[in-house]
Design a protein around this motif. Structure first.
Motif, PDB file in Angstrom:
ATOM      1  N   TYR A   1      42.473  23.951  13.354  1.00 12.46           N
ATOM      2  CA  TYR A   1      43.179  24.922  14.117  1.00 12.46           C
ATOM      3  C   TYR A   1      43.270  26.189  13.169  1.00 12.46           C
ATOM      4  CZ  TYR A   1      47.145  26.903  16.483  1.00 12.46           C
ATOM      5  OH  TYR A   1      47.976  27.717  17.196  1.00 12.46           O
ATOM      6  N   ALA A   2      43.550  26.217  12.145  1.00 10.98           N
ATOM      7  CA  ALA A   2      43.699  27.418  11.291  1.00 10.98           C
ATOM      8  C   ALA A   2      42.541  28.262  10.937  1.00 10.98           C
ATOM      9  CB  ALA A   2      44.424  27.107   9.875  1.00 10.98           C
ATOM     10  N   VAL A   3      41.302  27.540  10.830  1.00  6.55           N
ATOM     11  CA  VAL A   3      39.985  28.003  10.401  1.00  6.55           C
ATOM     12  C   VAL A   3      39.531  28.615  11.663  1.00  6.55           C
ATOM     13  CG1 VAL A   3      37.864  27.578   9.679  1.00  6.55           C
ATOM     14  CG2 VAL A   3      39.719  26.822   8.458  1.00  6.55           C
ATOM     15  N   ILE A   4      39.508  27.825  12.772  1.00  5.63           N
ATOM     16  CA  ILE A   4      38.828  27.964  14.076  1.00  5.63           C
ATOM     17  C   ILE A   4      39.583  28.657  15.214  1.00  5.63           C
ATOM     18  CG2 ILE A   4      37.130  27.213  15.801  1.00  5.63           C
ATOM     19  CD1 ILE A   4      35.603  26.081  13.537  1.00  5.63           C
ATOM     20  N   VAL A   5      40.525  27.686  15.704  1.00  3.67           N
ATOM     21  CA  VAL A   5      41.302  28.224  16.756  1.00  3.67           C
ATOM     22  C   VAL A   5      42.206  29.552  16.592  1.00  3.67           C
ATOM     23  CG1 VAL A   5      43.043  27.292  18.419  1.00  3.67           C
ATOM     24  CG2 VAL A   5      41.550  25.733  17.441  1.00  3.67           C
ATOM     25  N   LEU A   6      42.743  29.707  15.615  1.00  2.00           N
ATOM     26  CA  LEU A   6      43.467  30.990  15.439  1.00  2.00           C
ATOM     27  C   LEU A   6      42.557  31.963  15.414  1.00  2.00           C
ATOM     28  CD1 LEU A   6      46.258  30.150  12.757  1.00  2.00           C
ATOM     29  CD2 LEU A   6      46.542  30.237  15.107  1.00  2.00           C
ATOM     30  N   PRO A   7      42.991  33.378  16.092  1.00  4.58           N
ATOM     31  CA  PRO A   7      42.268  34.446  15.891  1.00  4.58           C
ATOM     32  C   PRO A   7      41.907  35.004  14.514  1.00  4.58           C
ATOM     33  CG  PRO A   7      44.056  34.881  17.529  1.00  4.58           C
ATOM     34  CD  PRO A   7      44.151  33.494  16.764  1.00  4.58           C
ATOM     35  N   LYS A   8      40.829  35.469  14.246  1.00  2.92           N
ATOM     36  CA  LYS A   8      40.389  35.955  12.873  1.00  2.92           C
ATOM     37  C   LYS A   8      40.214  37.312  13.093  1.00  2.92           C
ATOM     38  CE  LYS A   8      38.181  32.392  13.013  1.00  2.92           C
ATOM     39  NZ  LYS A   8      38.637  31.643  13.959  1.00  2.92           N
ATOM     40  N   THR A   9      40.362  37.975  11.720  1.00  9.01           N
ATOM     41  CA  THR A   9      39.867  39.504  11.650  1.00  9.01           C
ATOM     42  C   THR A   9      39.087  39.606  10.314  1.00  9.01           C
ATOM     43  OG1 THR A   9      41.883  39.761  10.483  1.00  9.01           O
ATOM     44  CG2 THR A   9      42.031  40.193  12.898  1.00  9.01           C
TER      45      THR A   9
ATOM     46  N   ALA B   1      35.556  23.660  17.869  1.00 11.05           N
ATOM     47  CA  ALA B   1      36.757  23.282  16.921  1.00 11.05           C
ATOM     48  C   ALA B   1      36.822  21.948  16.783  1.00 11.05           C
ATOM     49  CB  ALA B   1      37.926  24.201  17.415  1.00 11.05           C
ATOM     50  N   GLY B   2      36.966  21.227  17.835  1.00 11.20           N
ATOM     51  CA  GLY B   2      37.093  19.823  17.837  1.00 11.20           C
ATOM     52  C   GLY B   2      36.084  18.900  17.043  1.00 11.20           C
ATOM     53  N   GLY B   3      34.720  19.329  17.149  1.00 14.54           N
ATOM     54  CA  GLY B   3      33.471  18.963  16.412  1.00 14.54           C
ATOM     55  C   GLY B   3      33.910  19.083  14.962  1.00 14.54           C
TER      56      GLY B   3
ATOM     57  N   THR C   1      42.685  21.133  18.388  1.00 15.46           N
ATOM     58  CA  THR C   1      41.474  22.099  18.245  1.00 15.46           C
ATOM     59  C   THR C   1      40.900  22.100  19.611  1.00 15.46           C
ATOM     60  OG1 THR C   1      40.486  19.968  17.611  1.00 15.46           O
ATOM     61  CG2 THR C   1      41.125  21.568  15.968  1.00 15.46           C
ATOM     62  N   ALA C   2      40.648  20.785  20.273  1.00 20.60           N
ATOM     63  CA  ALA C   2      39.653  21.040  21.548  1.00 20.60           C
ATOM     64  C   ALA C   2      40.904  20.927  22.627  1.00 20.60           C
ATOM     65  CB  ALA C   2      39.018  19.835  21.681  1.00 20.60           C
ATOM     66  N   LEU C   3      42.340  20.759  22.701  1.00 24.75           N
ATOM     67  CA  LEU C   3      43.156  20.587  23.515  1.00 24.75           C
ATOM     68  C   LEU C   3      42.692  19.557  24.705  1.00 24.75           C
ATOM     69  CD1 LEU C   3      45.898  22.085  23.372  1.00 24.75           C
ATOM     70  CD2 LEU C   3      45.114  23.466  25.329  1.00 24.75           C
TER      71      LEU C   3
END
Lengths: 226, 302, 276
Positions: free
Chosen positions: B141-149, B163-165, B239-241
Motif C-alpha cells: 500500500y505504501a509503495v504502490i497505492v499511495l501517490p508518489k512524487t 499492487a495486489g500482485g 492493494t487491490a481492494l
C-alpha cells in the motif's frame, strides 16, 4: 617383526606357523643326532628311533603347509610377512628331506652294525659333524634372521662336497684292497652321499632365510658346483 | 553344553512374562491416546469441509462461476470476476517472485554459500516467512497505492491488480527462495563433482545438472506458495481492494475471491452470505488442486 | 626426496606412437615438484616430488587422510572448488605447468578424466551421460555424438550390456555398471589421464574384477592414477605404487618391489598391517 600387527589373529597365525616350523626343525635336528649316535655307537635302538620319529616330522610338514596356507588365505601377507611365510614353507620341505636322509642313514646303519666294525667309519665322523652343524646353523639363521650365518653355509656346503668326494675316492681304493668289506664300504659311501645331500638342504634353508630377511634371492649365484 | 541348551527357553520365558507387565499396559494406553488425539485433529478439518459443502454446494452453478457479483437484495449472479482476479494476481505475484526467488537461491547455494551476502539473504528470507501477511499489504500500500512524487513517480499509484500482485509476491518470495534453496541443496554433491570433473563451467553445471534435478522440488515450493497466496485476504484489501466488474486493466481495483468472501460474509444480505459460502468452496478447491499438483510433481521425482 | 622411475617400455612406446599422437609419452609425463598444499591453515601435502610415467597404472596408497586423494584432485585442479585452498610448488603435465596462467582450468579438466569413489552418473539417460562432456563443449553433430557413445561404451566394456537401453535412465544400471558408465563418461572426451578415486570401494568382487580388468585394458591408451585402500587391488592392477603418510610421499617404486620388499620402514609397517 616389531611393532606387532594391528590384527591379533594375524599375529597369532604367523606365530603358529613359526612355532610349528621351529618344532619341526628341532625334531629334525634331534633325528639327525640320533642317527649319528646309532651309527657311531653301533646302537640299533637309536636307528629304530630315527625311523619311527620320522612320522612325526612328516605330520609337522603337513601342519606347516596348512598353517602357511591359512595365513595366505586369510591375511594376504605382504612384504616381510609374505617372505616369511614363503621361506617357512620352503624350509619345511627341506627339513622333511633332511629327516628322510636321516632315516636313510639309520637304515644303512642297521645293516652296517650287523656286520663287523670297519675302521674307516672314523673317516665319516668329520663329514657327519660338518653336515650336522650346517643343519643347526641353517635353523639358527632362520630362527634369528641371521643373514651372515646363512651366507656362510654356501661355502661350507662346497667344503662338504669336497669332503664327500675325497671320502668316496678313498673308499673306492680301499674296496680293491679288501674285497670282502665291499658291502660295508658301499654303505659308508652311501651315507657320505646322504650327508652331502643334507648339506645341500641346509644351504637351501639358509638361502630361504636370506630371502625372508632381505628379499634377496641368492640361489644359483655362486660358482657352479654340481 | 548343557547350559547352552537350557538358555533359549529361559530367555523366551522372560520375553513372554514381560508382555503382561506394567510396561505393556502403558504402551497400549499411550497408543490409544495417540490414536484418539489423531482423530480429534480430524474433527475441525472435517467440519470445515462439511460446512463448506453443506452451505456452498447448493449455490454452485455455472452462473456462479461466470457471472458478476449480485448487489445487495438481488438474486442470482456469481463471482466470475473474483476468480479471474485471484488467478491474475497470483500469476503476477509468481511472475514477480519466482525469478528473484530461484536466482537468489542459486546464488546463495551455488555461487557463494558461505558469503556474508548469502547469510544475510538467508536470514532475511527466514524472517520474512514469519511476517504477518497484513504487513505485506501495508507495505505494498505504501509503495504502490499511495501517490508518489519525485523519482518514484513512475510507479502507478492507486488500488490495482499490480499492487495486489506485488503484495502477494512479497508474501511468497521467501517461501519460494527457501524451498528452492532446499531443493538445490538436496541435489547430490556428486553430480556437481562429476560435472566439474568433466570440465563444465559453473553455469553449465547449474543449468544442465543442478536445476533439472532440483526442479520438481522447486515446483513444489512454487505450488505451495500459490496455495498460500490464493487464500490471502489482508494484503489484497490494502492493494487491490475490490471491484464489482470484470477487470479492464491492471491499473484498476480488482476483485478477488478472498476479499469477496470477506465482504459478503459480513453483510446482512442472505443471498450474498450464501454466495460467500460458495466462493469459499471454490477457493478451497483451487488451493487443494494447487497442493495436490505440488505433491504429484514432487512424487514424480522420487 | 625424488623418486625417478626407470621405464624402458615407455621409451619404446614413444617410438611406436603414430603421427596422430600429439604428445609422446615420457617417463616424467606428470611431474610434481616441491608441492605443498593447504586447506586453509592446515597443510595437507608436504614437499611432494613424484614423476608419473605415461601409459601405466600408478596406485596411490596410504591410510585415510594421508593426502593421496588431495594430490589426485590437484592433477585436475578439482581442489580449487573448495574455499581457502592454497598450493606451493608446481605440477607439470608433459612439461607444462597446469597452473600456467594461459591454461584454462575448464580445458585442463576436459583433458583429464576423473572417476569417483561413489559412482555418480547424472540422472539422465545413458546416452546423455556419456555425451555430457561433448555437449558442454558445444558439440551438436549427431553422428559425432553417436560415435562417441559407442566408442566410450566399448572402451568401458559396457557396450554389450547397454546398447539396447541407451536412452533409458542411467540410474537403472547396477552398481558395477554405473561405475563403468562413469568410466565411459570420463573417457568420452579422450583425455590423456584418467584419475580414479577409490573406484571399486562400493562394488562387489565381480564388479570390482570387471573394473580392474578394464583398468588393465585402458592403460594402453591412458595414463591411469588410482587411489585405493585395497592393497590387493594395488598389487593386481598397478605398475607403480606410491605410498603416502601424513601428507608426505614416503616411497614410490615398482609395485612388485613395494609389496615384496619396500625400502622404507613406514611402508613396510603400513602394507603388512602394523600401523600403530
Amino acid at each position: 617383526m616389531n611393532p606387532t600387527h594391528i590384527l591379533t589373529s594375524f599375529e597369532e597365525a604367523l606365530r603358529q606357523l613359526r612355532n610349528d616350523a621351529l618344532m619341526m626343525a628341532s625334531l629334525t635336528e634331534r633325528n639327525l643326532e640320533n642317527a649319528r649316535k646309532g651309527l657311531f655307537e653301533r646302537d640299533e635302538d637309536w636307528c629304530n628311533t630315527v625311523i619311527a620319529d620320522d612320522e612325526e616330522i612328516d605330520t609337522l610338514e603337513v601342519q606347516v603347509d596348512r598353517d602357511g596356507i591359512n595365513v595366505m588365505l586369510r591375511f594376504h601377507p605382504m612384504a616381510s610377512d609374505m617372505r616369511n611365510v614363503i621361506s617357512t614353507m620352503k624350509m619345511s620341505v627341506n627339513l622333511e628331506r633332511i629327516a628322510d636322509q636321516a632315516v636313510n642313514i639309520a637304515r644303512r646303519s642297521r645293516k652296517l652294525i650287523a656286520r663287523p666294525e670297519v675302521t674307516e667309519i672314523a673317516l665319516l665322523q668329520p663329514i657327519f659333524t660338518v653336515a650336522e652343524t650346517m643343519v643347526k646353523d641353517s635353523i639358527r639363521s632362520y630362527a634369528n634372521g641371521d643373514v651372515e650365518l646363512a651366507r656362510g653355509l654356501k661355502e661350507r656346503d662346497r667344503e662338504l662336497d669336497d669332503m664327500n668326494r675325497s671320502f668316496a675316492e678313498k673308499m673306492t681304493n680301499h674296496m680293491s684292497a679288501c674285497v670282502e668289506l665291499i658291502p660295508s664300504y658301499m654303505d659308508l659311501i652311501f651315507m657320505a652321499r646322504f650327508l652331502e645331500r643334507i648339506g645341500d638342504q641346509a644351504k637351501n634353508i639358509g638361502e630361504d632365510s636370506i630371502y625372508a630377511v632381505s628379499a634377496e634371492d641368492t640361489r644359483h649365484t655362486g660358482p657352479a658346483v654340481d | 553344553m548343557s547350559t547352552s541348551t537350557i538358555e533359549p527357553p529361559d530367555f523366551l520365558d522372560r520375553a513372554i512374562t514381560s508382555g503382561s507387565g506394567a510396561r505393556a499396559f502403558w504402551s497400549r494406553f499411550l497408543t490409544c491416546v495417540c490414536i484418539s488425539l489423531a482423530f480429534l485433529t480430524l474433527i475441525p478439518l472435517l467440519s470445515i469441509i462439511f460446512l463448506l459443502l453443506k452451505n456452498g454446494l447448493p449455490n454452485l452453478s455455472l452462473s456462479a462461476l461466470t457471472e458478476l457479483p449480485p448487489a445487495a437484495g438481488m438474486v442470482g449472479g456469481g463471482f466470475g470476476n473474483a476468480i479471474v482476479g485471484t488467478l491474475l494476481m497470483v500469476a503476477i505475484g509468481l511472475v514477480l517472485a519466482t525469478p528473484f526467488g530461484i536466482l537468489s537461491a542459486i546464488y546463495i547455494n551455488e555461487y557463494a554459500p558461505a558469503s556474508r551476502l548469502s547469510n544475510t539473504v538467508r536470514f532475511v528470507a527466514k524472517l520474512l516467512t514469519g511476517i504477518p501477511s497484513i504487513i505485506c499489504g501495508v507495505f505494498a500500500y505504501a509503495v504502490i497505492v499511495l501517490p508518489k512524487t519525485g523519482w518514484l513517480a513512475w510507479i502507478p499509484s492507486g488500488f490495482s491488480a499490480w499492487a495486489g500482485g506485488f503484495a502477494l509476491a512479497i508474501l511468497i518470495l521467501p517461501t519460494i527462495l527457501l524451498t528452492a534453496e532446499q531443493a538445490l541443496m538436496s541435489v547430490p554433491h556428486a553430480y556437481r563433482e562429476a560435472s566439474y570433473g568433466l570440465g563444465a563451467t559453473n553455469f553449465q553445471t547449474i543449468w544442465r545438472v543442478v536445476l533439472p534435478d532440483g526442479l520438481p522440488a522447486i515446483m513444489t515450493g512454487i505450488m505451495l506458495a500459490v496455495a498460500r497466496a490464493a487464500g490471502e485476504t489482508a494484503p489484497l484489501i490494502f492493494t487491490a481492494l475490490f471491484s464489482q466488474y470484470w477487470i479492464q486493466s491492471f491499473n484498476e481495483p480488482t476483485a478477488s475471491l478472498s476479499v469477496l468472501i470477506y465482504n459478503f460474509s459480513t453483510t446482512f444480505d442472505d443471498h450474498q452470505k450464501a454466495m460467500a459460502w460458495t466462493a469459499s468452496l471454490v477457493l478451497v478447491i483451487l488451493v487443494t488442486v494447487a497442493n495436490i499438483s505440488a505433491q504429484v510433481i514432487f512424487r514424480k521425482k522420487q | 626426496m625424488t623418486f625417478t622411475m626407470e621405464q624402458p617400455q615407455t621409451t619404446s612406446e614413444s617410438e611406436k606412437s603414430g603421427p596422430t599422437q600429439q604428445t609422446s609419452p615420457r617417463a616424467d609425463f606428470l611431474k610434481v615438484t616441491n608441492f605443498n598444499f593447504y586447506y586453509g591453515k592446515k597443510q595437507a601435502l608436504f614437499d611432494v616430488n613424484i614423476e608419473i610415467p605415461a601409459r601405466q597404472v600408478t596406485a596411490f596408497i596410504g591410510p585415510s587422510g594421508c593426502g593421496k586423494s588431495t594430490l589426485l584432485r590437484n592433477f585436475n585442479r578439482m581442489n580449487e572448488l573448495i574455499n581457502g585452498v592454497r598450493h606451493e610448488g608446481d605440477i607439470l603435465l608433459n612439461g607444462r605447468s597446469i597452473y600456467d596462467k594461459k591454461i584454462e582450468v575448464i580445458a585442463l579438466r576436459r583433458s583429464i578424466g576423473m572417476v569417483f569413489q561413489k559412482s555418480n552418473p547424472f540422472p539422465k539417460s545413458i546416452y546423455e551421460n556419456i555425451v555430457y562432456s561433448l555437449r558442454i563443449s558445444g558439440v551438436r553433430n549427431k553422428a559425432t555424438l553417436d560415435e562417441t557413445v559407442e566408442r566410450s561404451l566399448r572402451g568401458a566394456a559396457l557396450w554389450e550390456e547397454a546398447k539396447d537401453r541407451l536412452h533409458e535412465s542411467a540410474l537403472g544400471l547396477s552398481g558395477g555398471q554405473m561405475q563403468r558408465l562413469c568410466i565411459a563418461r570420463a573417457i568420452a572426451n579422450q583425455p590423456e589421464i584418467l584419475l580414479m578415486d577409490e573406484p571399486c570401494s562400493a562394488l562387489d568382487p565381480i564388479a570390482t574384477a570387471k573394473v580392474e580388468d578394464l583398468i588393465h585394458e585402458l592403460k594402453r591408451q591412458f595414463t591411469i592414477i588410482i587411489v585405493t585402500h585395497n592393497m590387493q587391488q594395488a598389487t593386481r592392477c598397478s605398475d607403480q605404487t606410491a605410498f603416502f603418510y601424513l601428507g608426505k610421499l614416503i616411497e614410490f617404486d615398482a609395485t612388485q618391489q613395494i609389496f615384496s620388499n619396500p625400502g622404507e620402514k613406514q611402508t613396510e609397517d603400513y602394507i603388512t598391517g602394523r600401523f600403530g
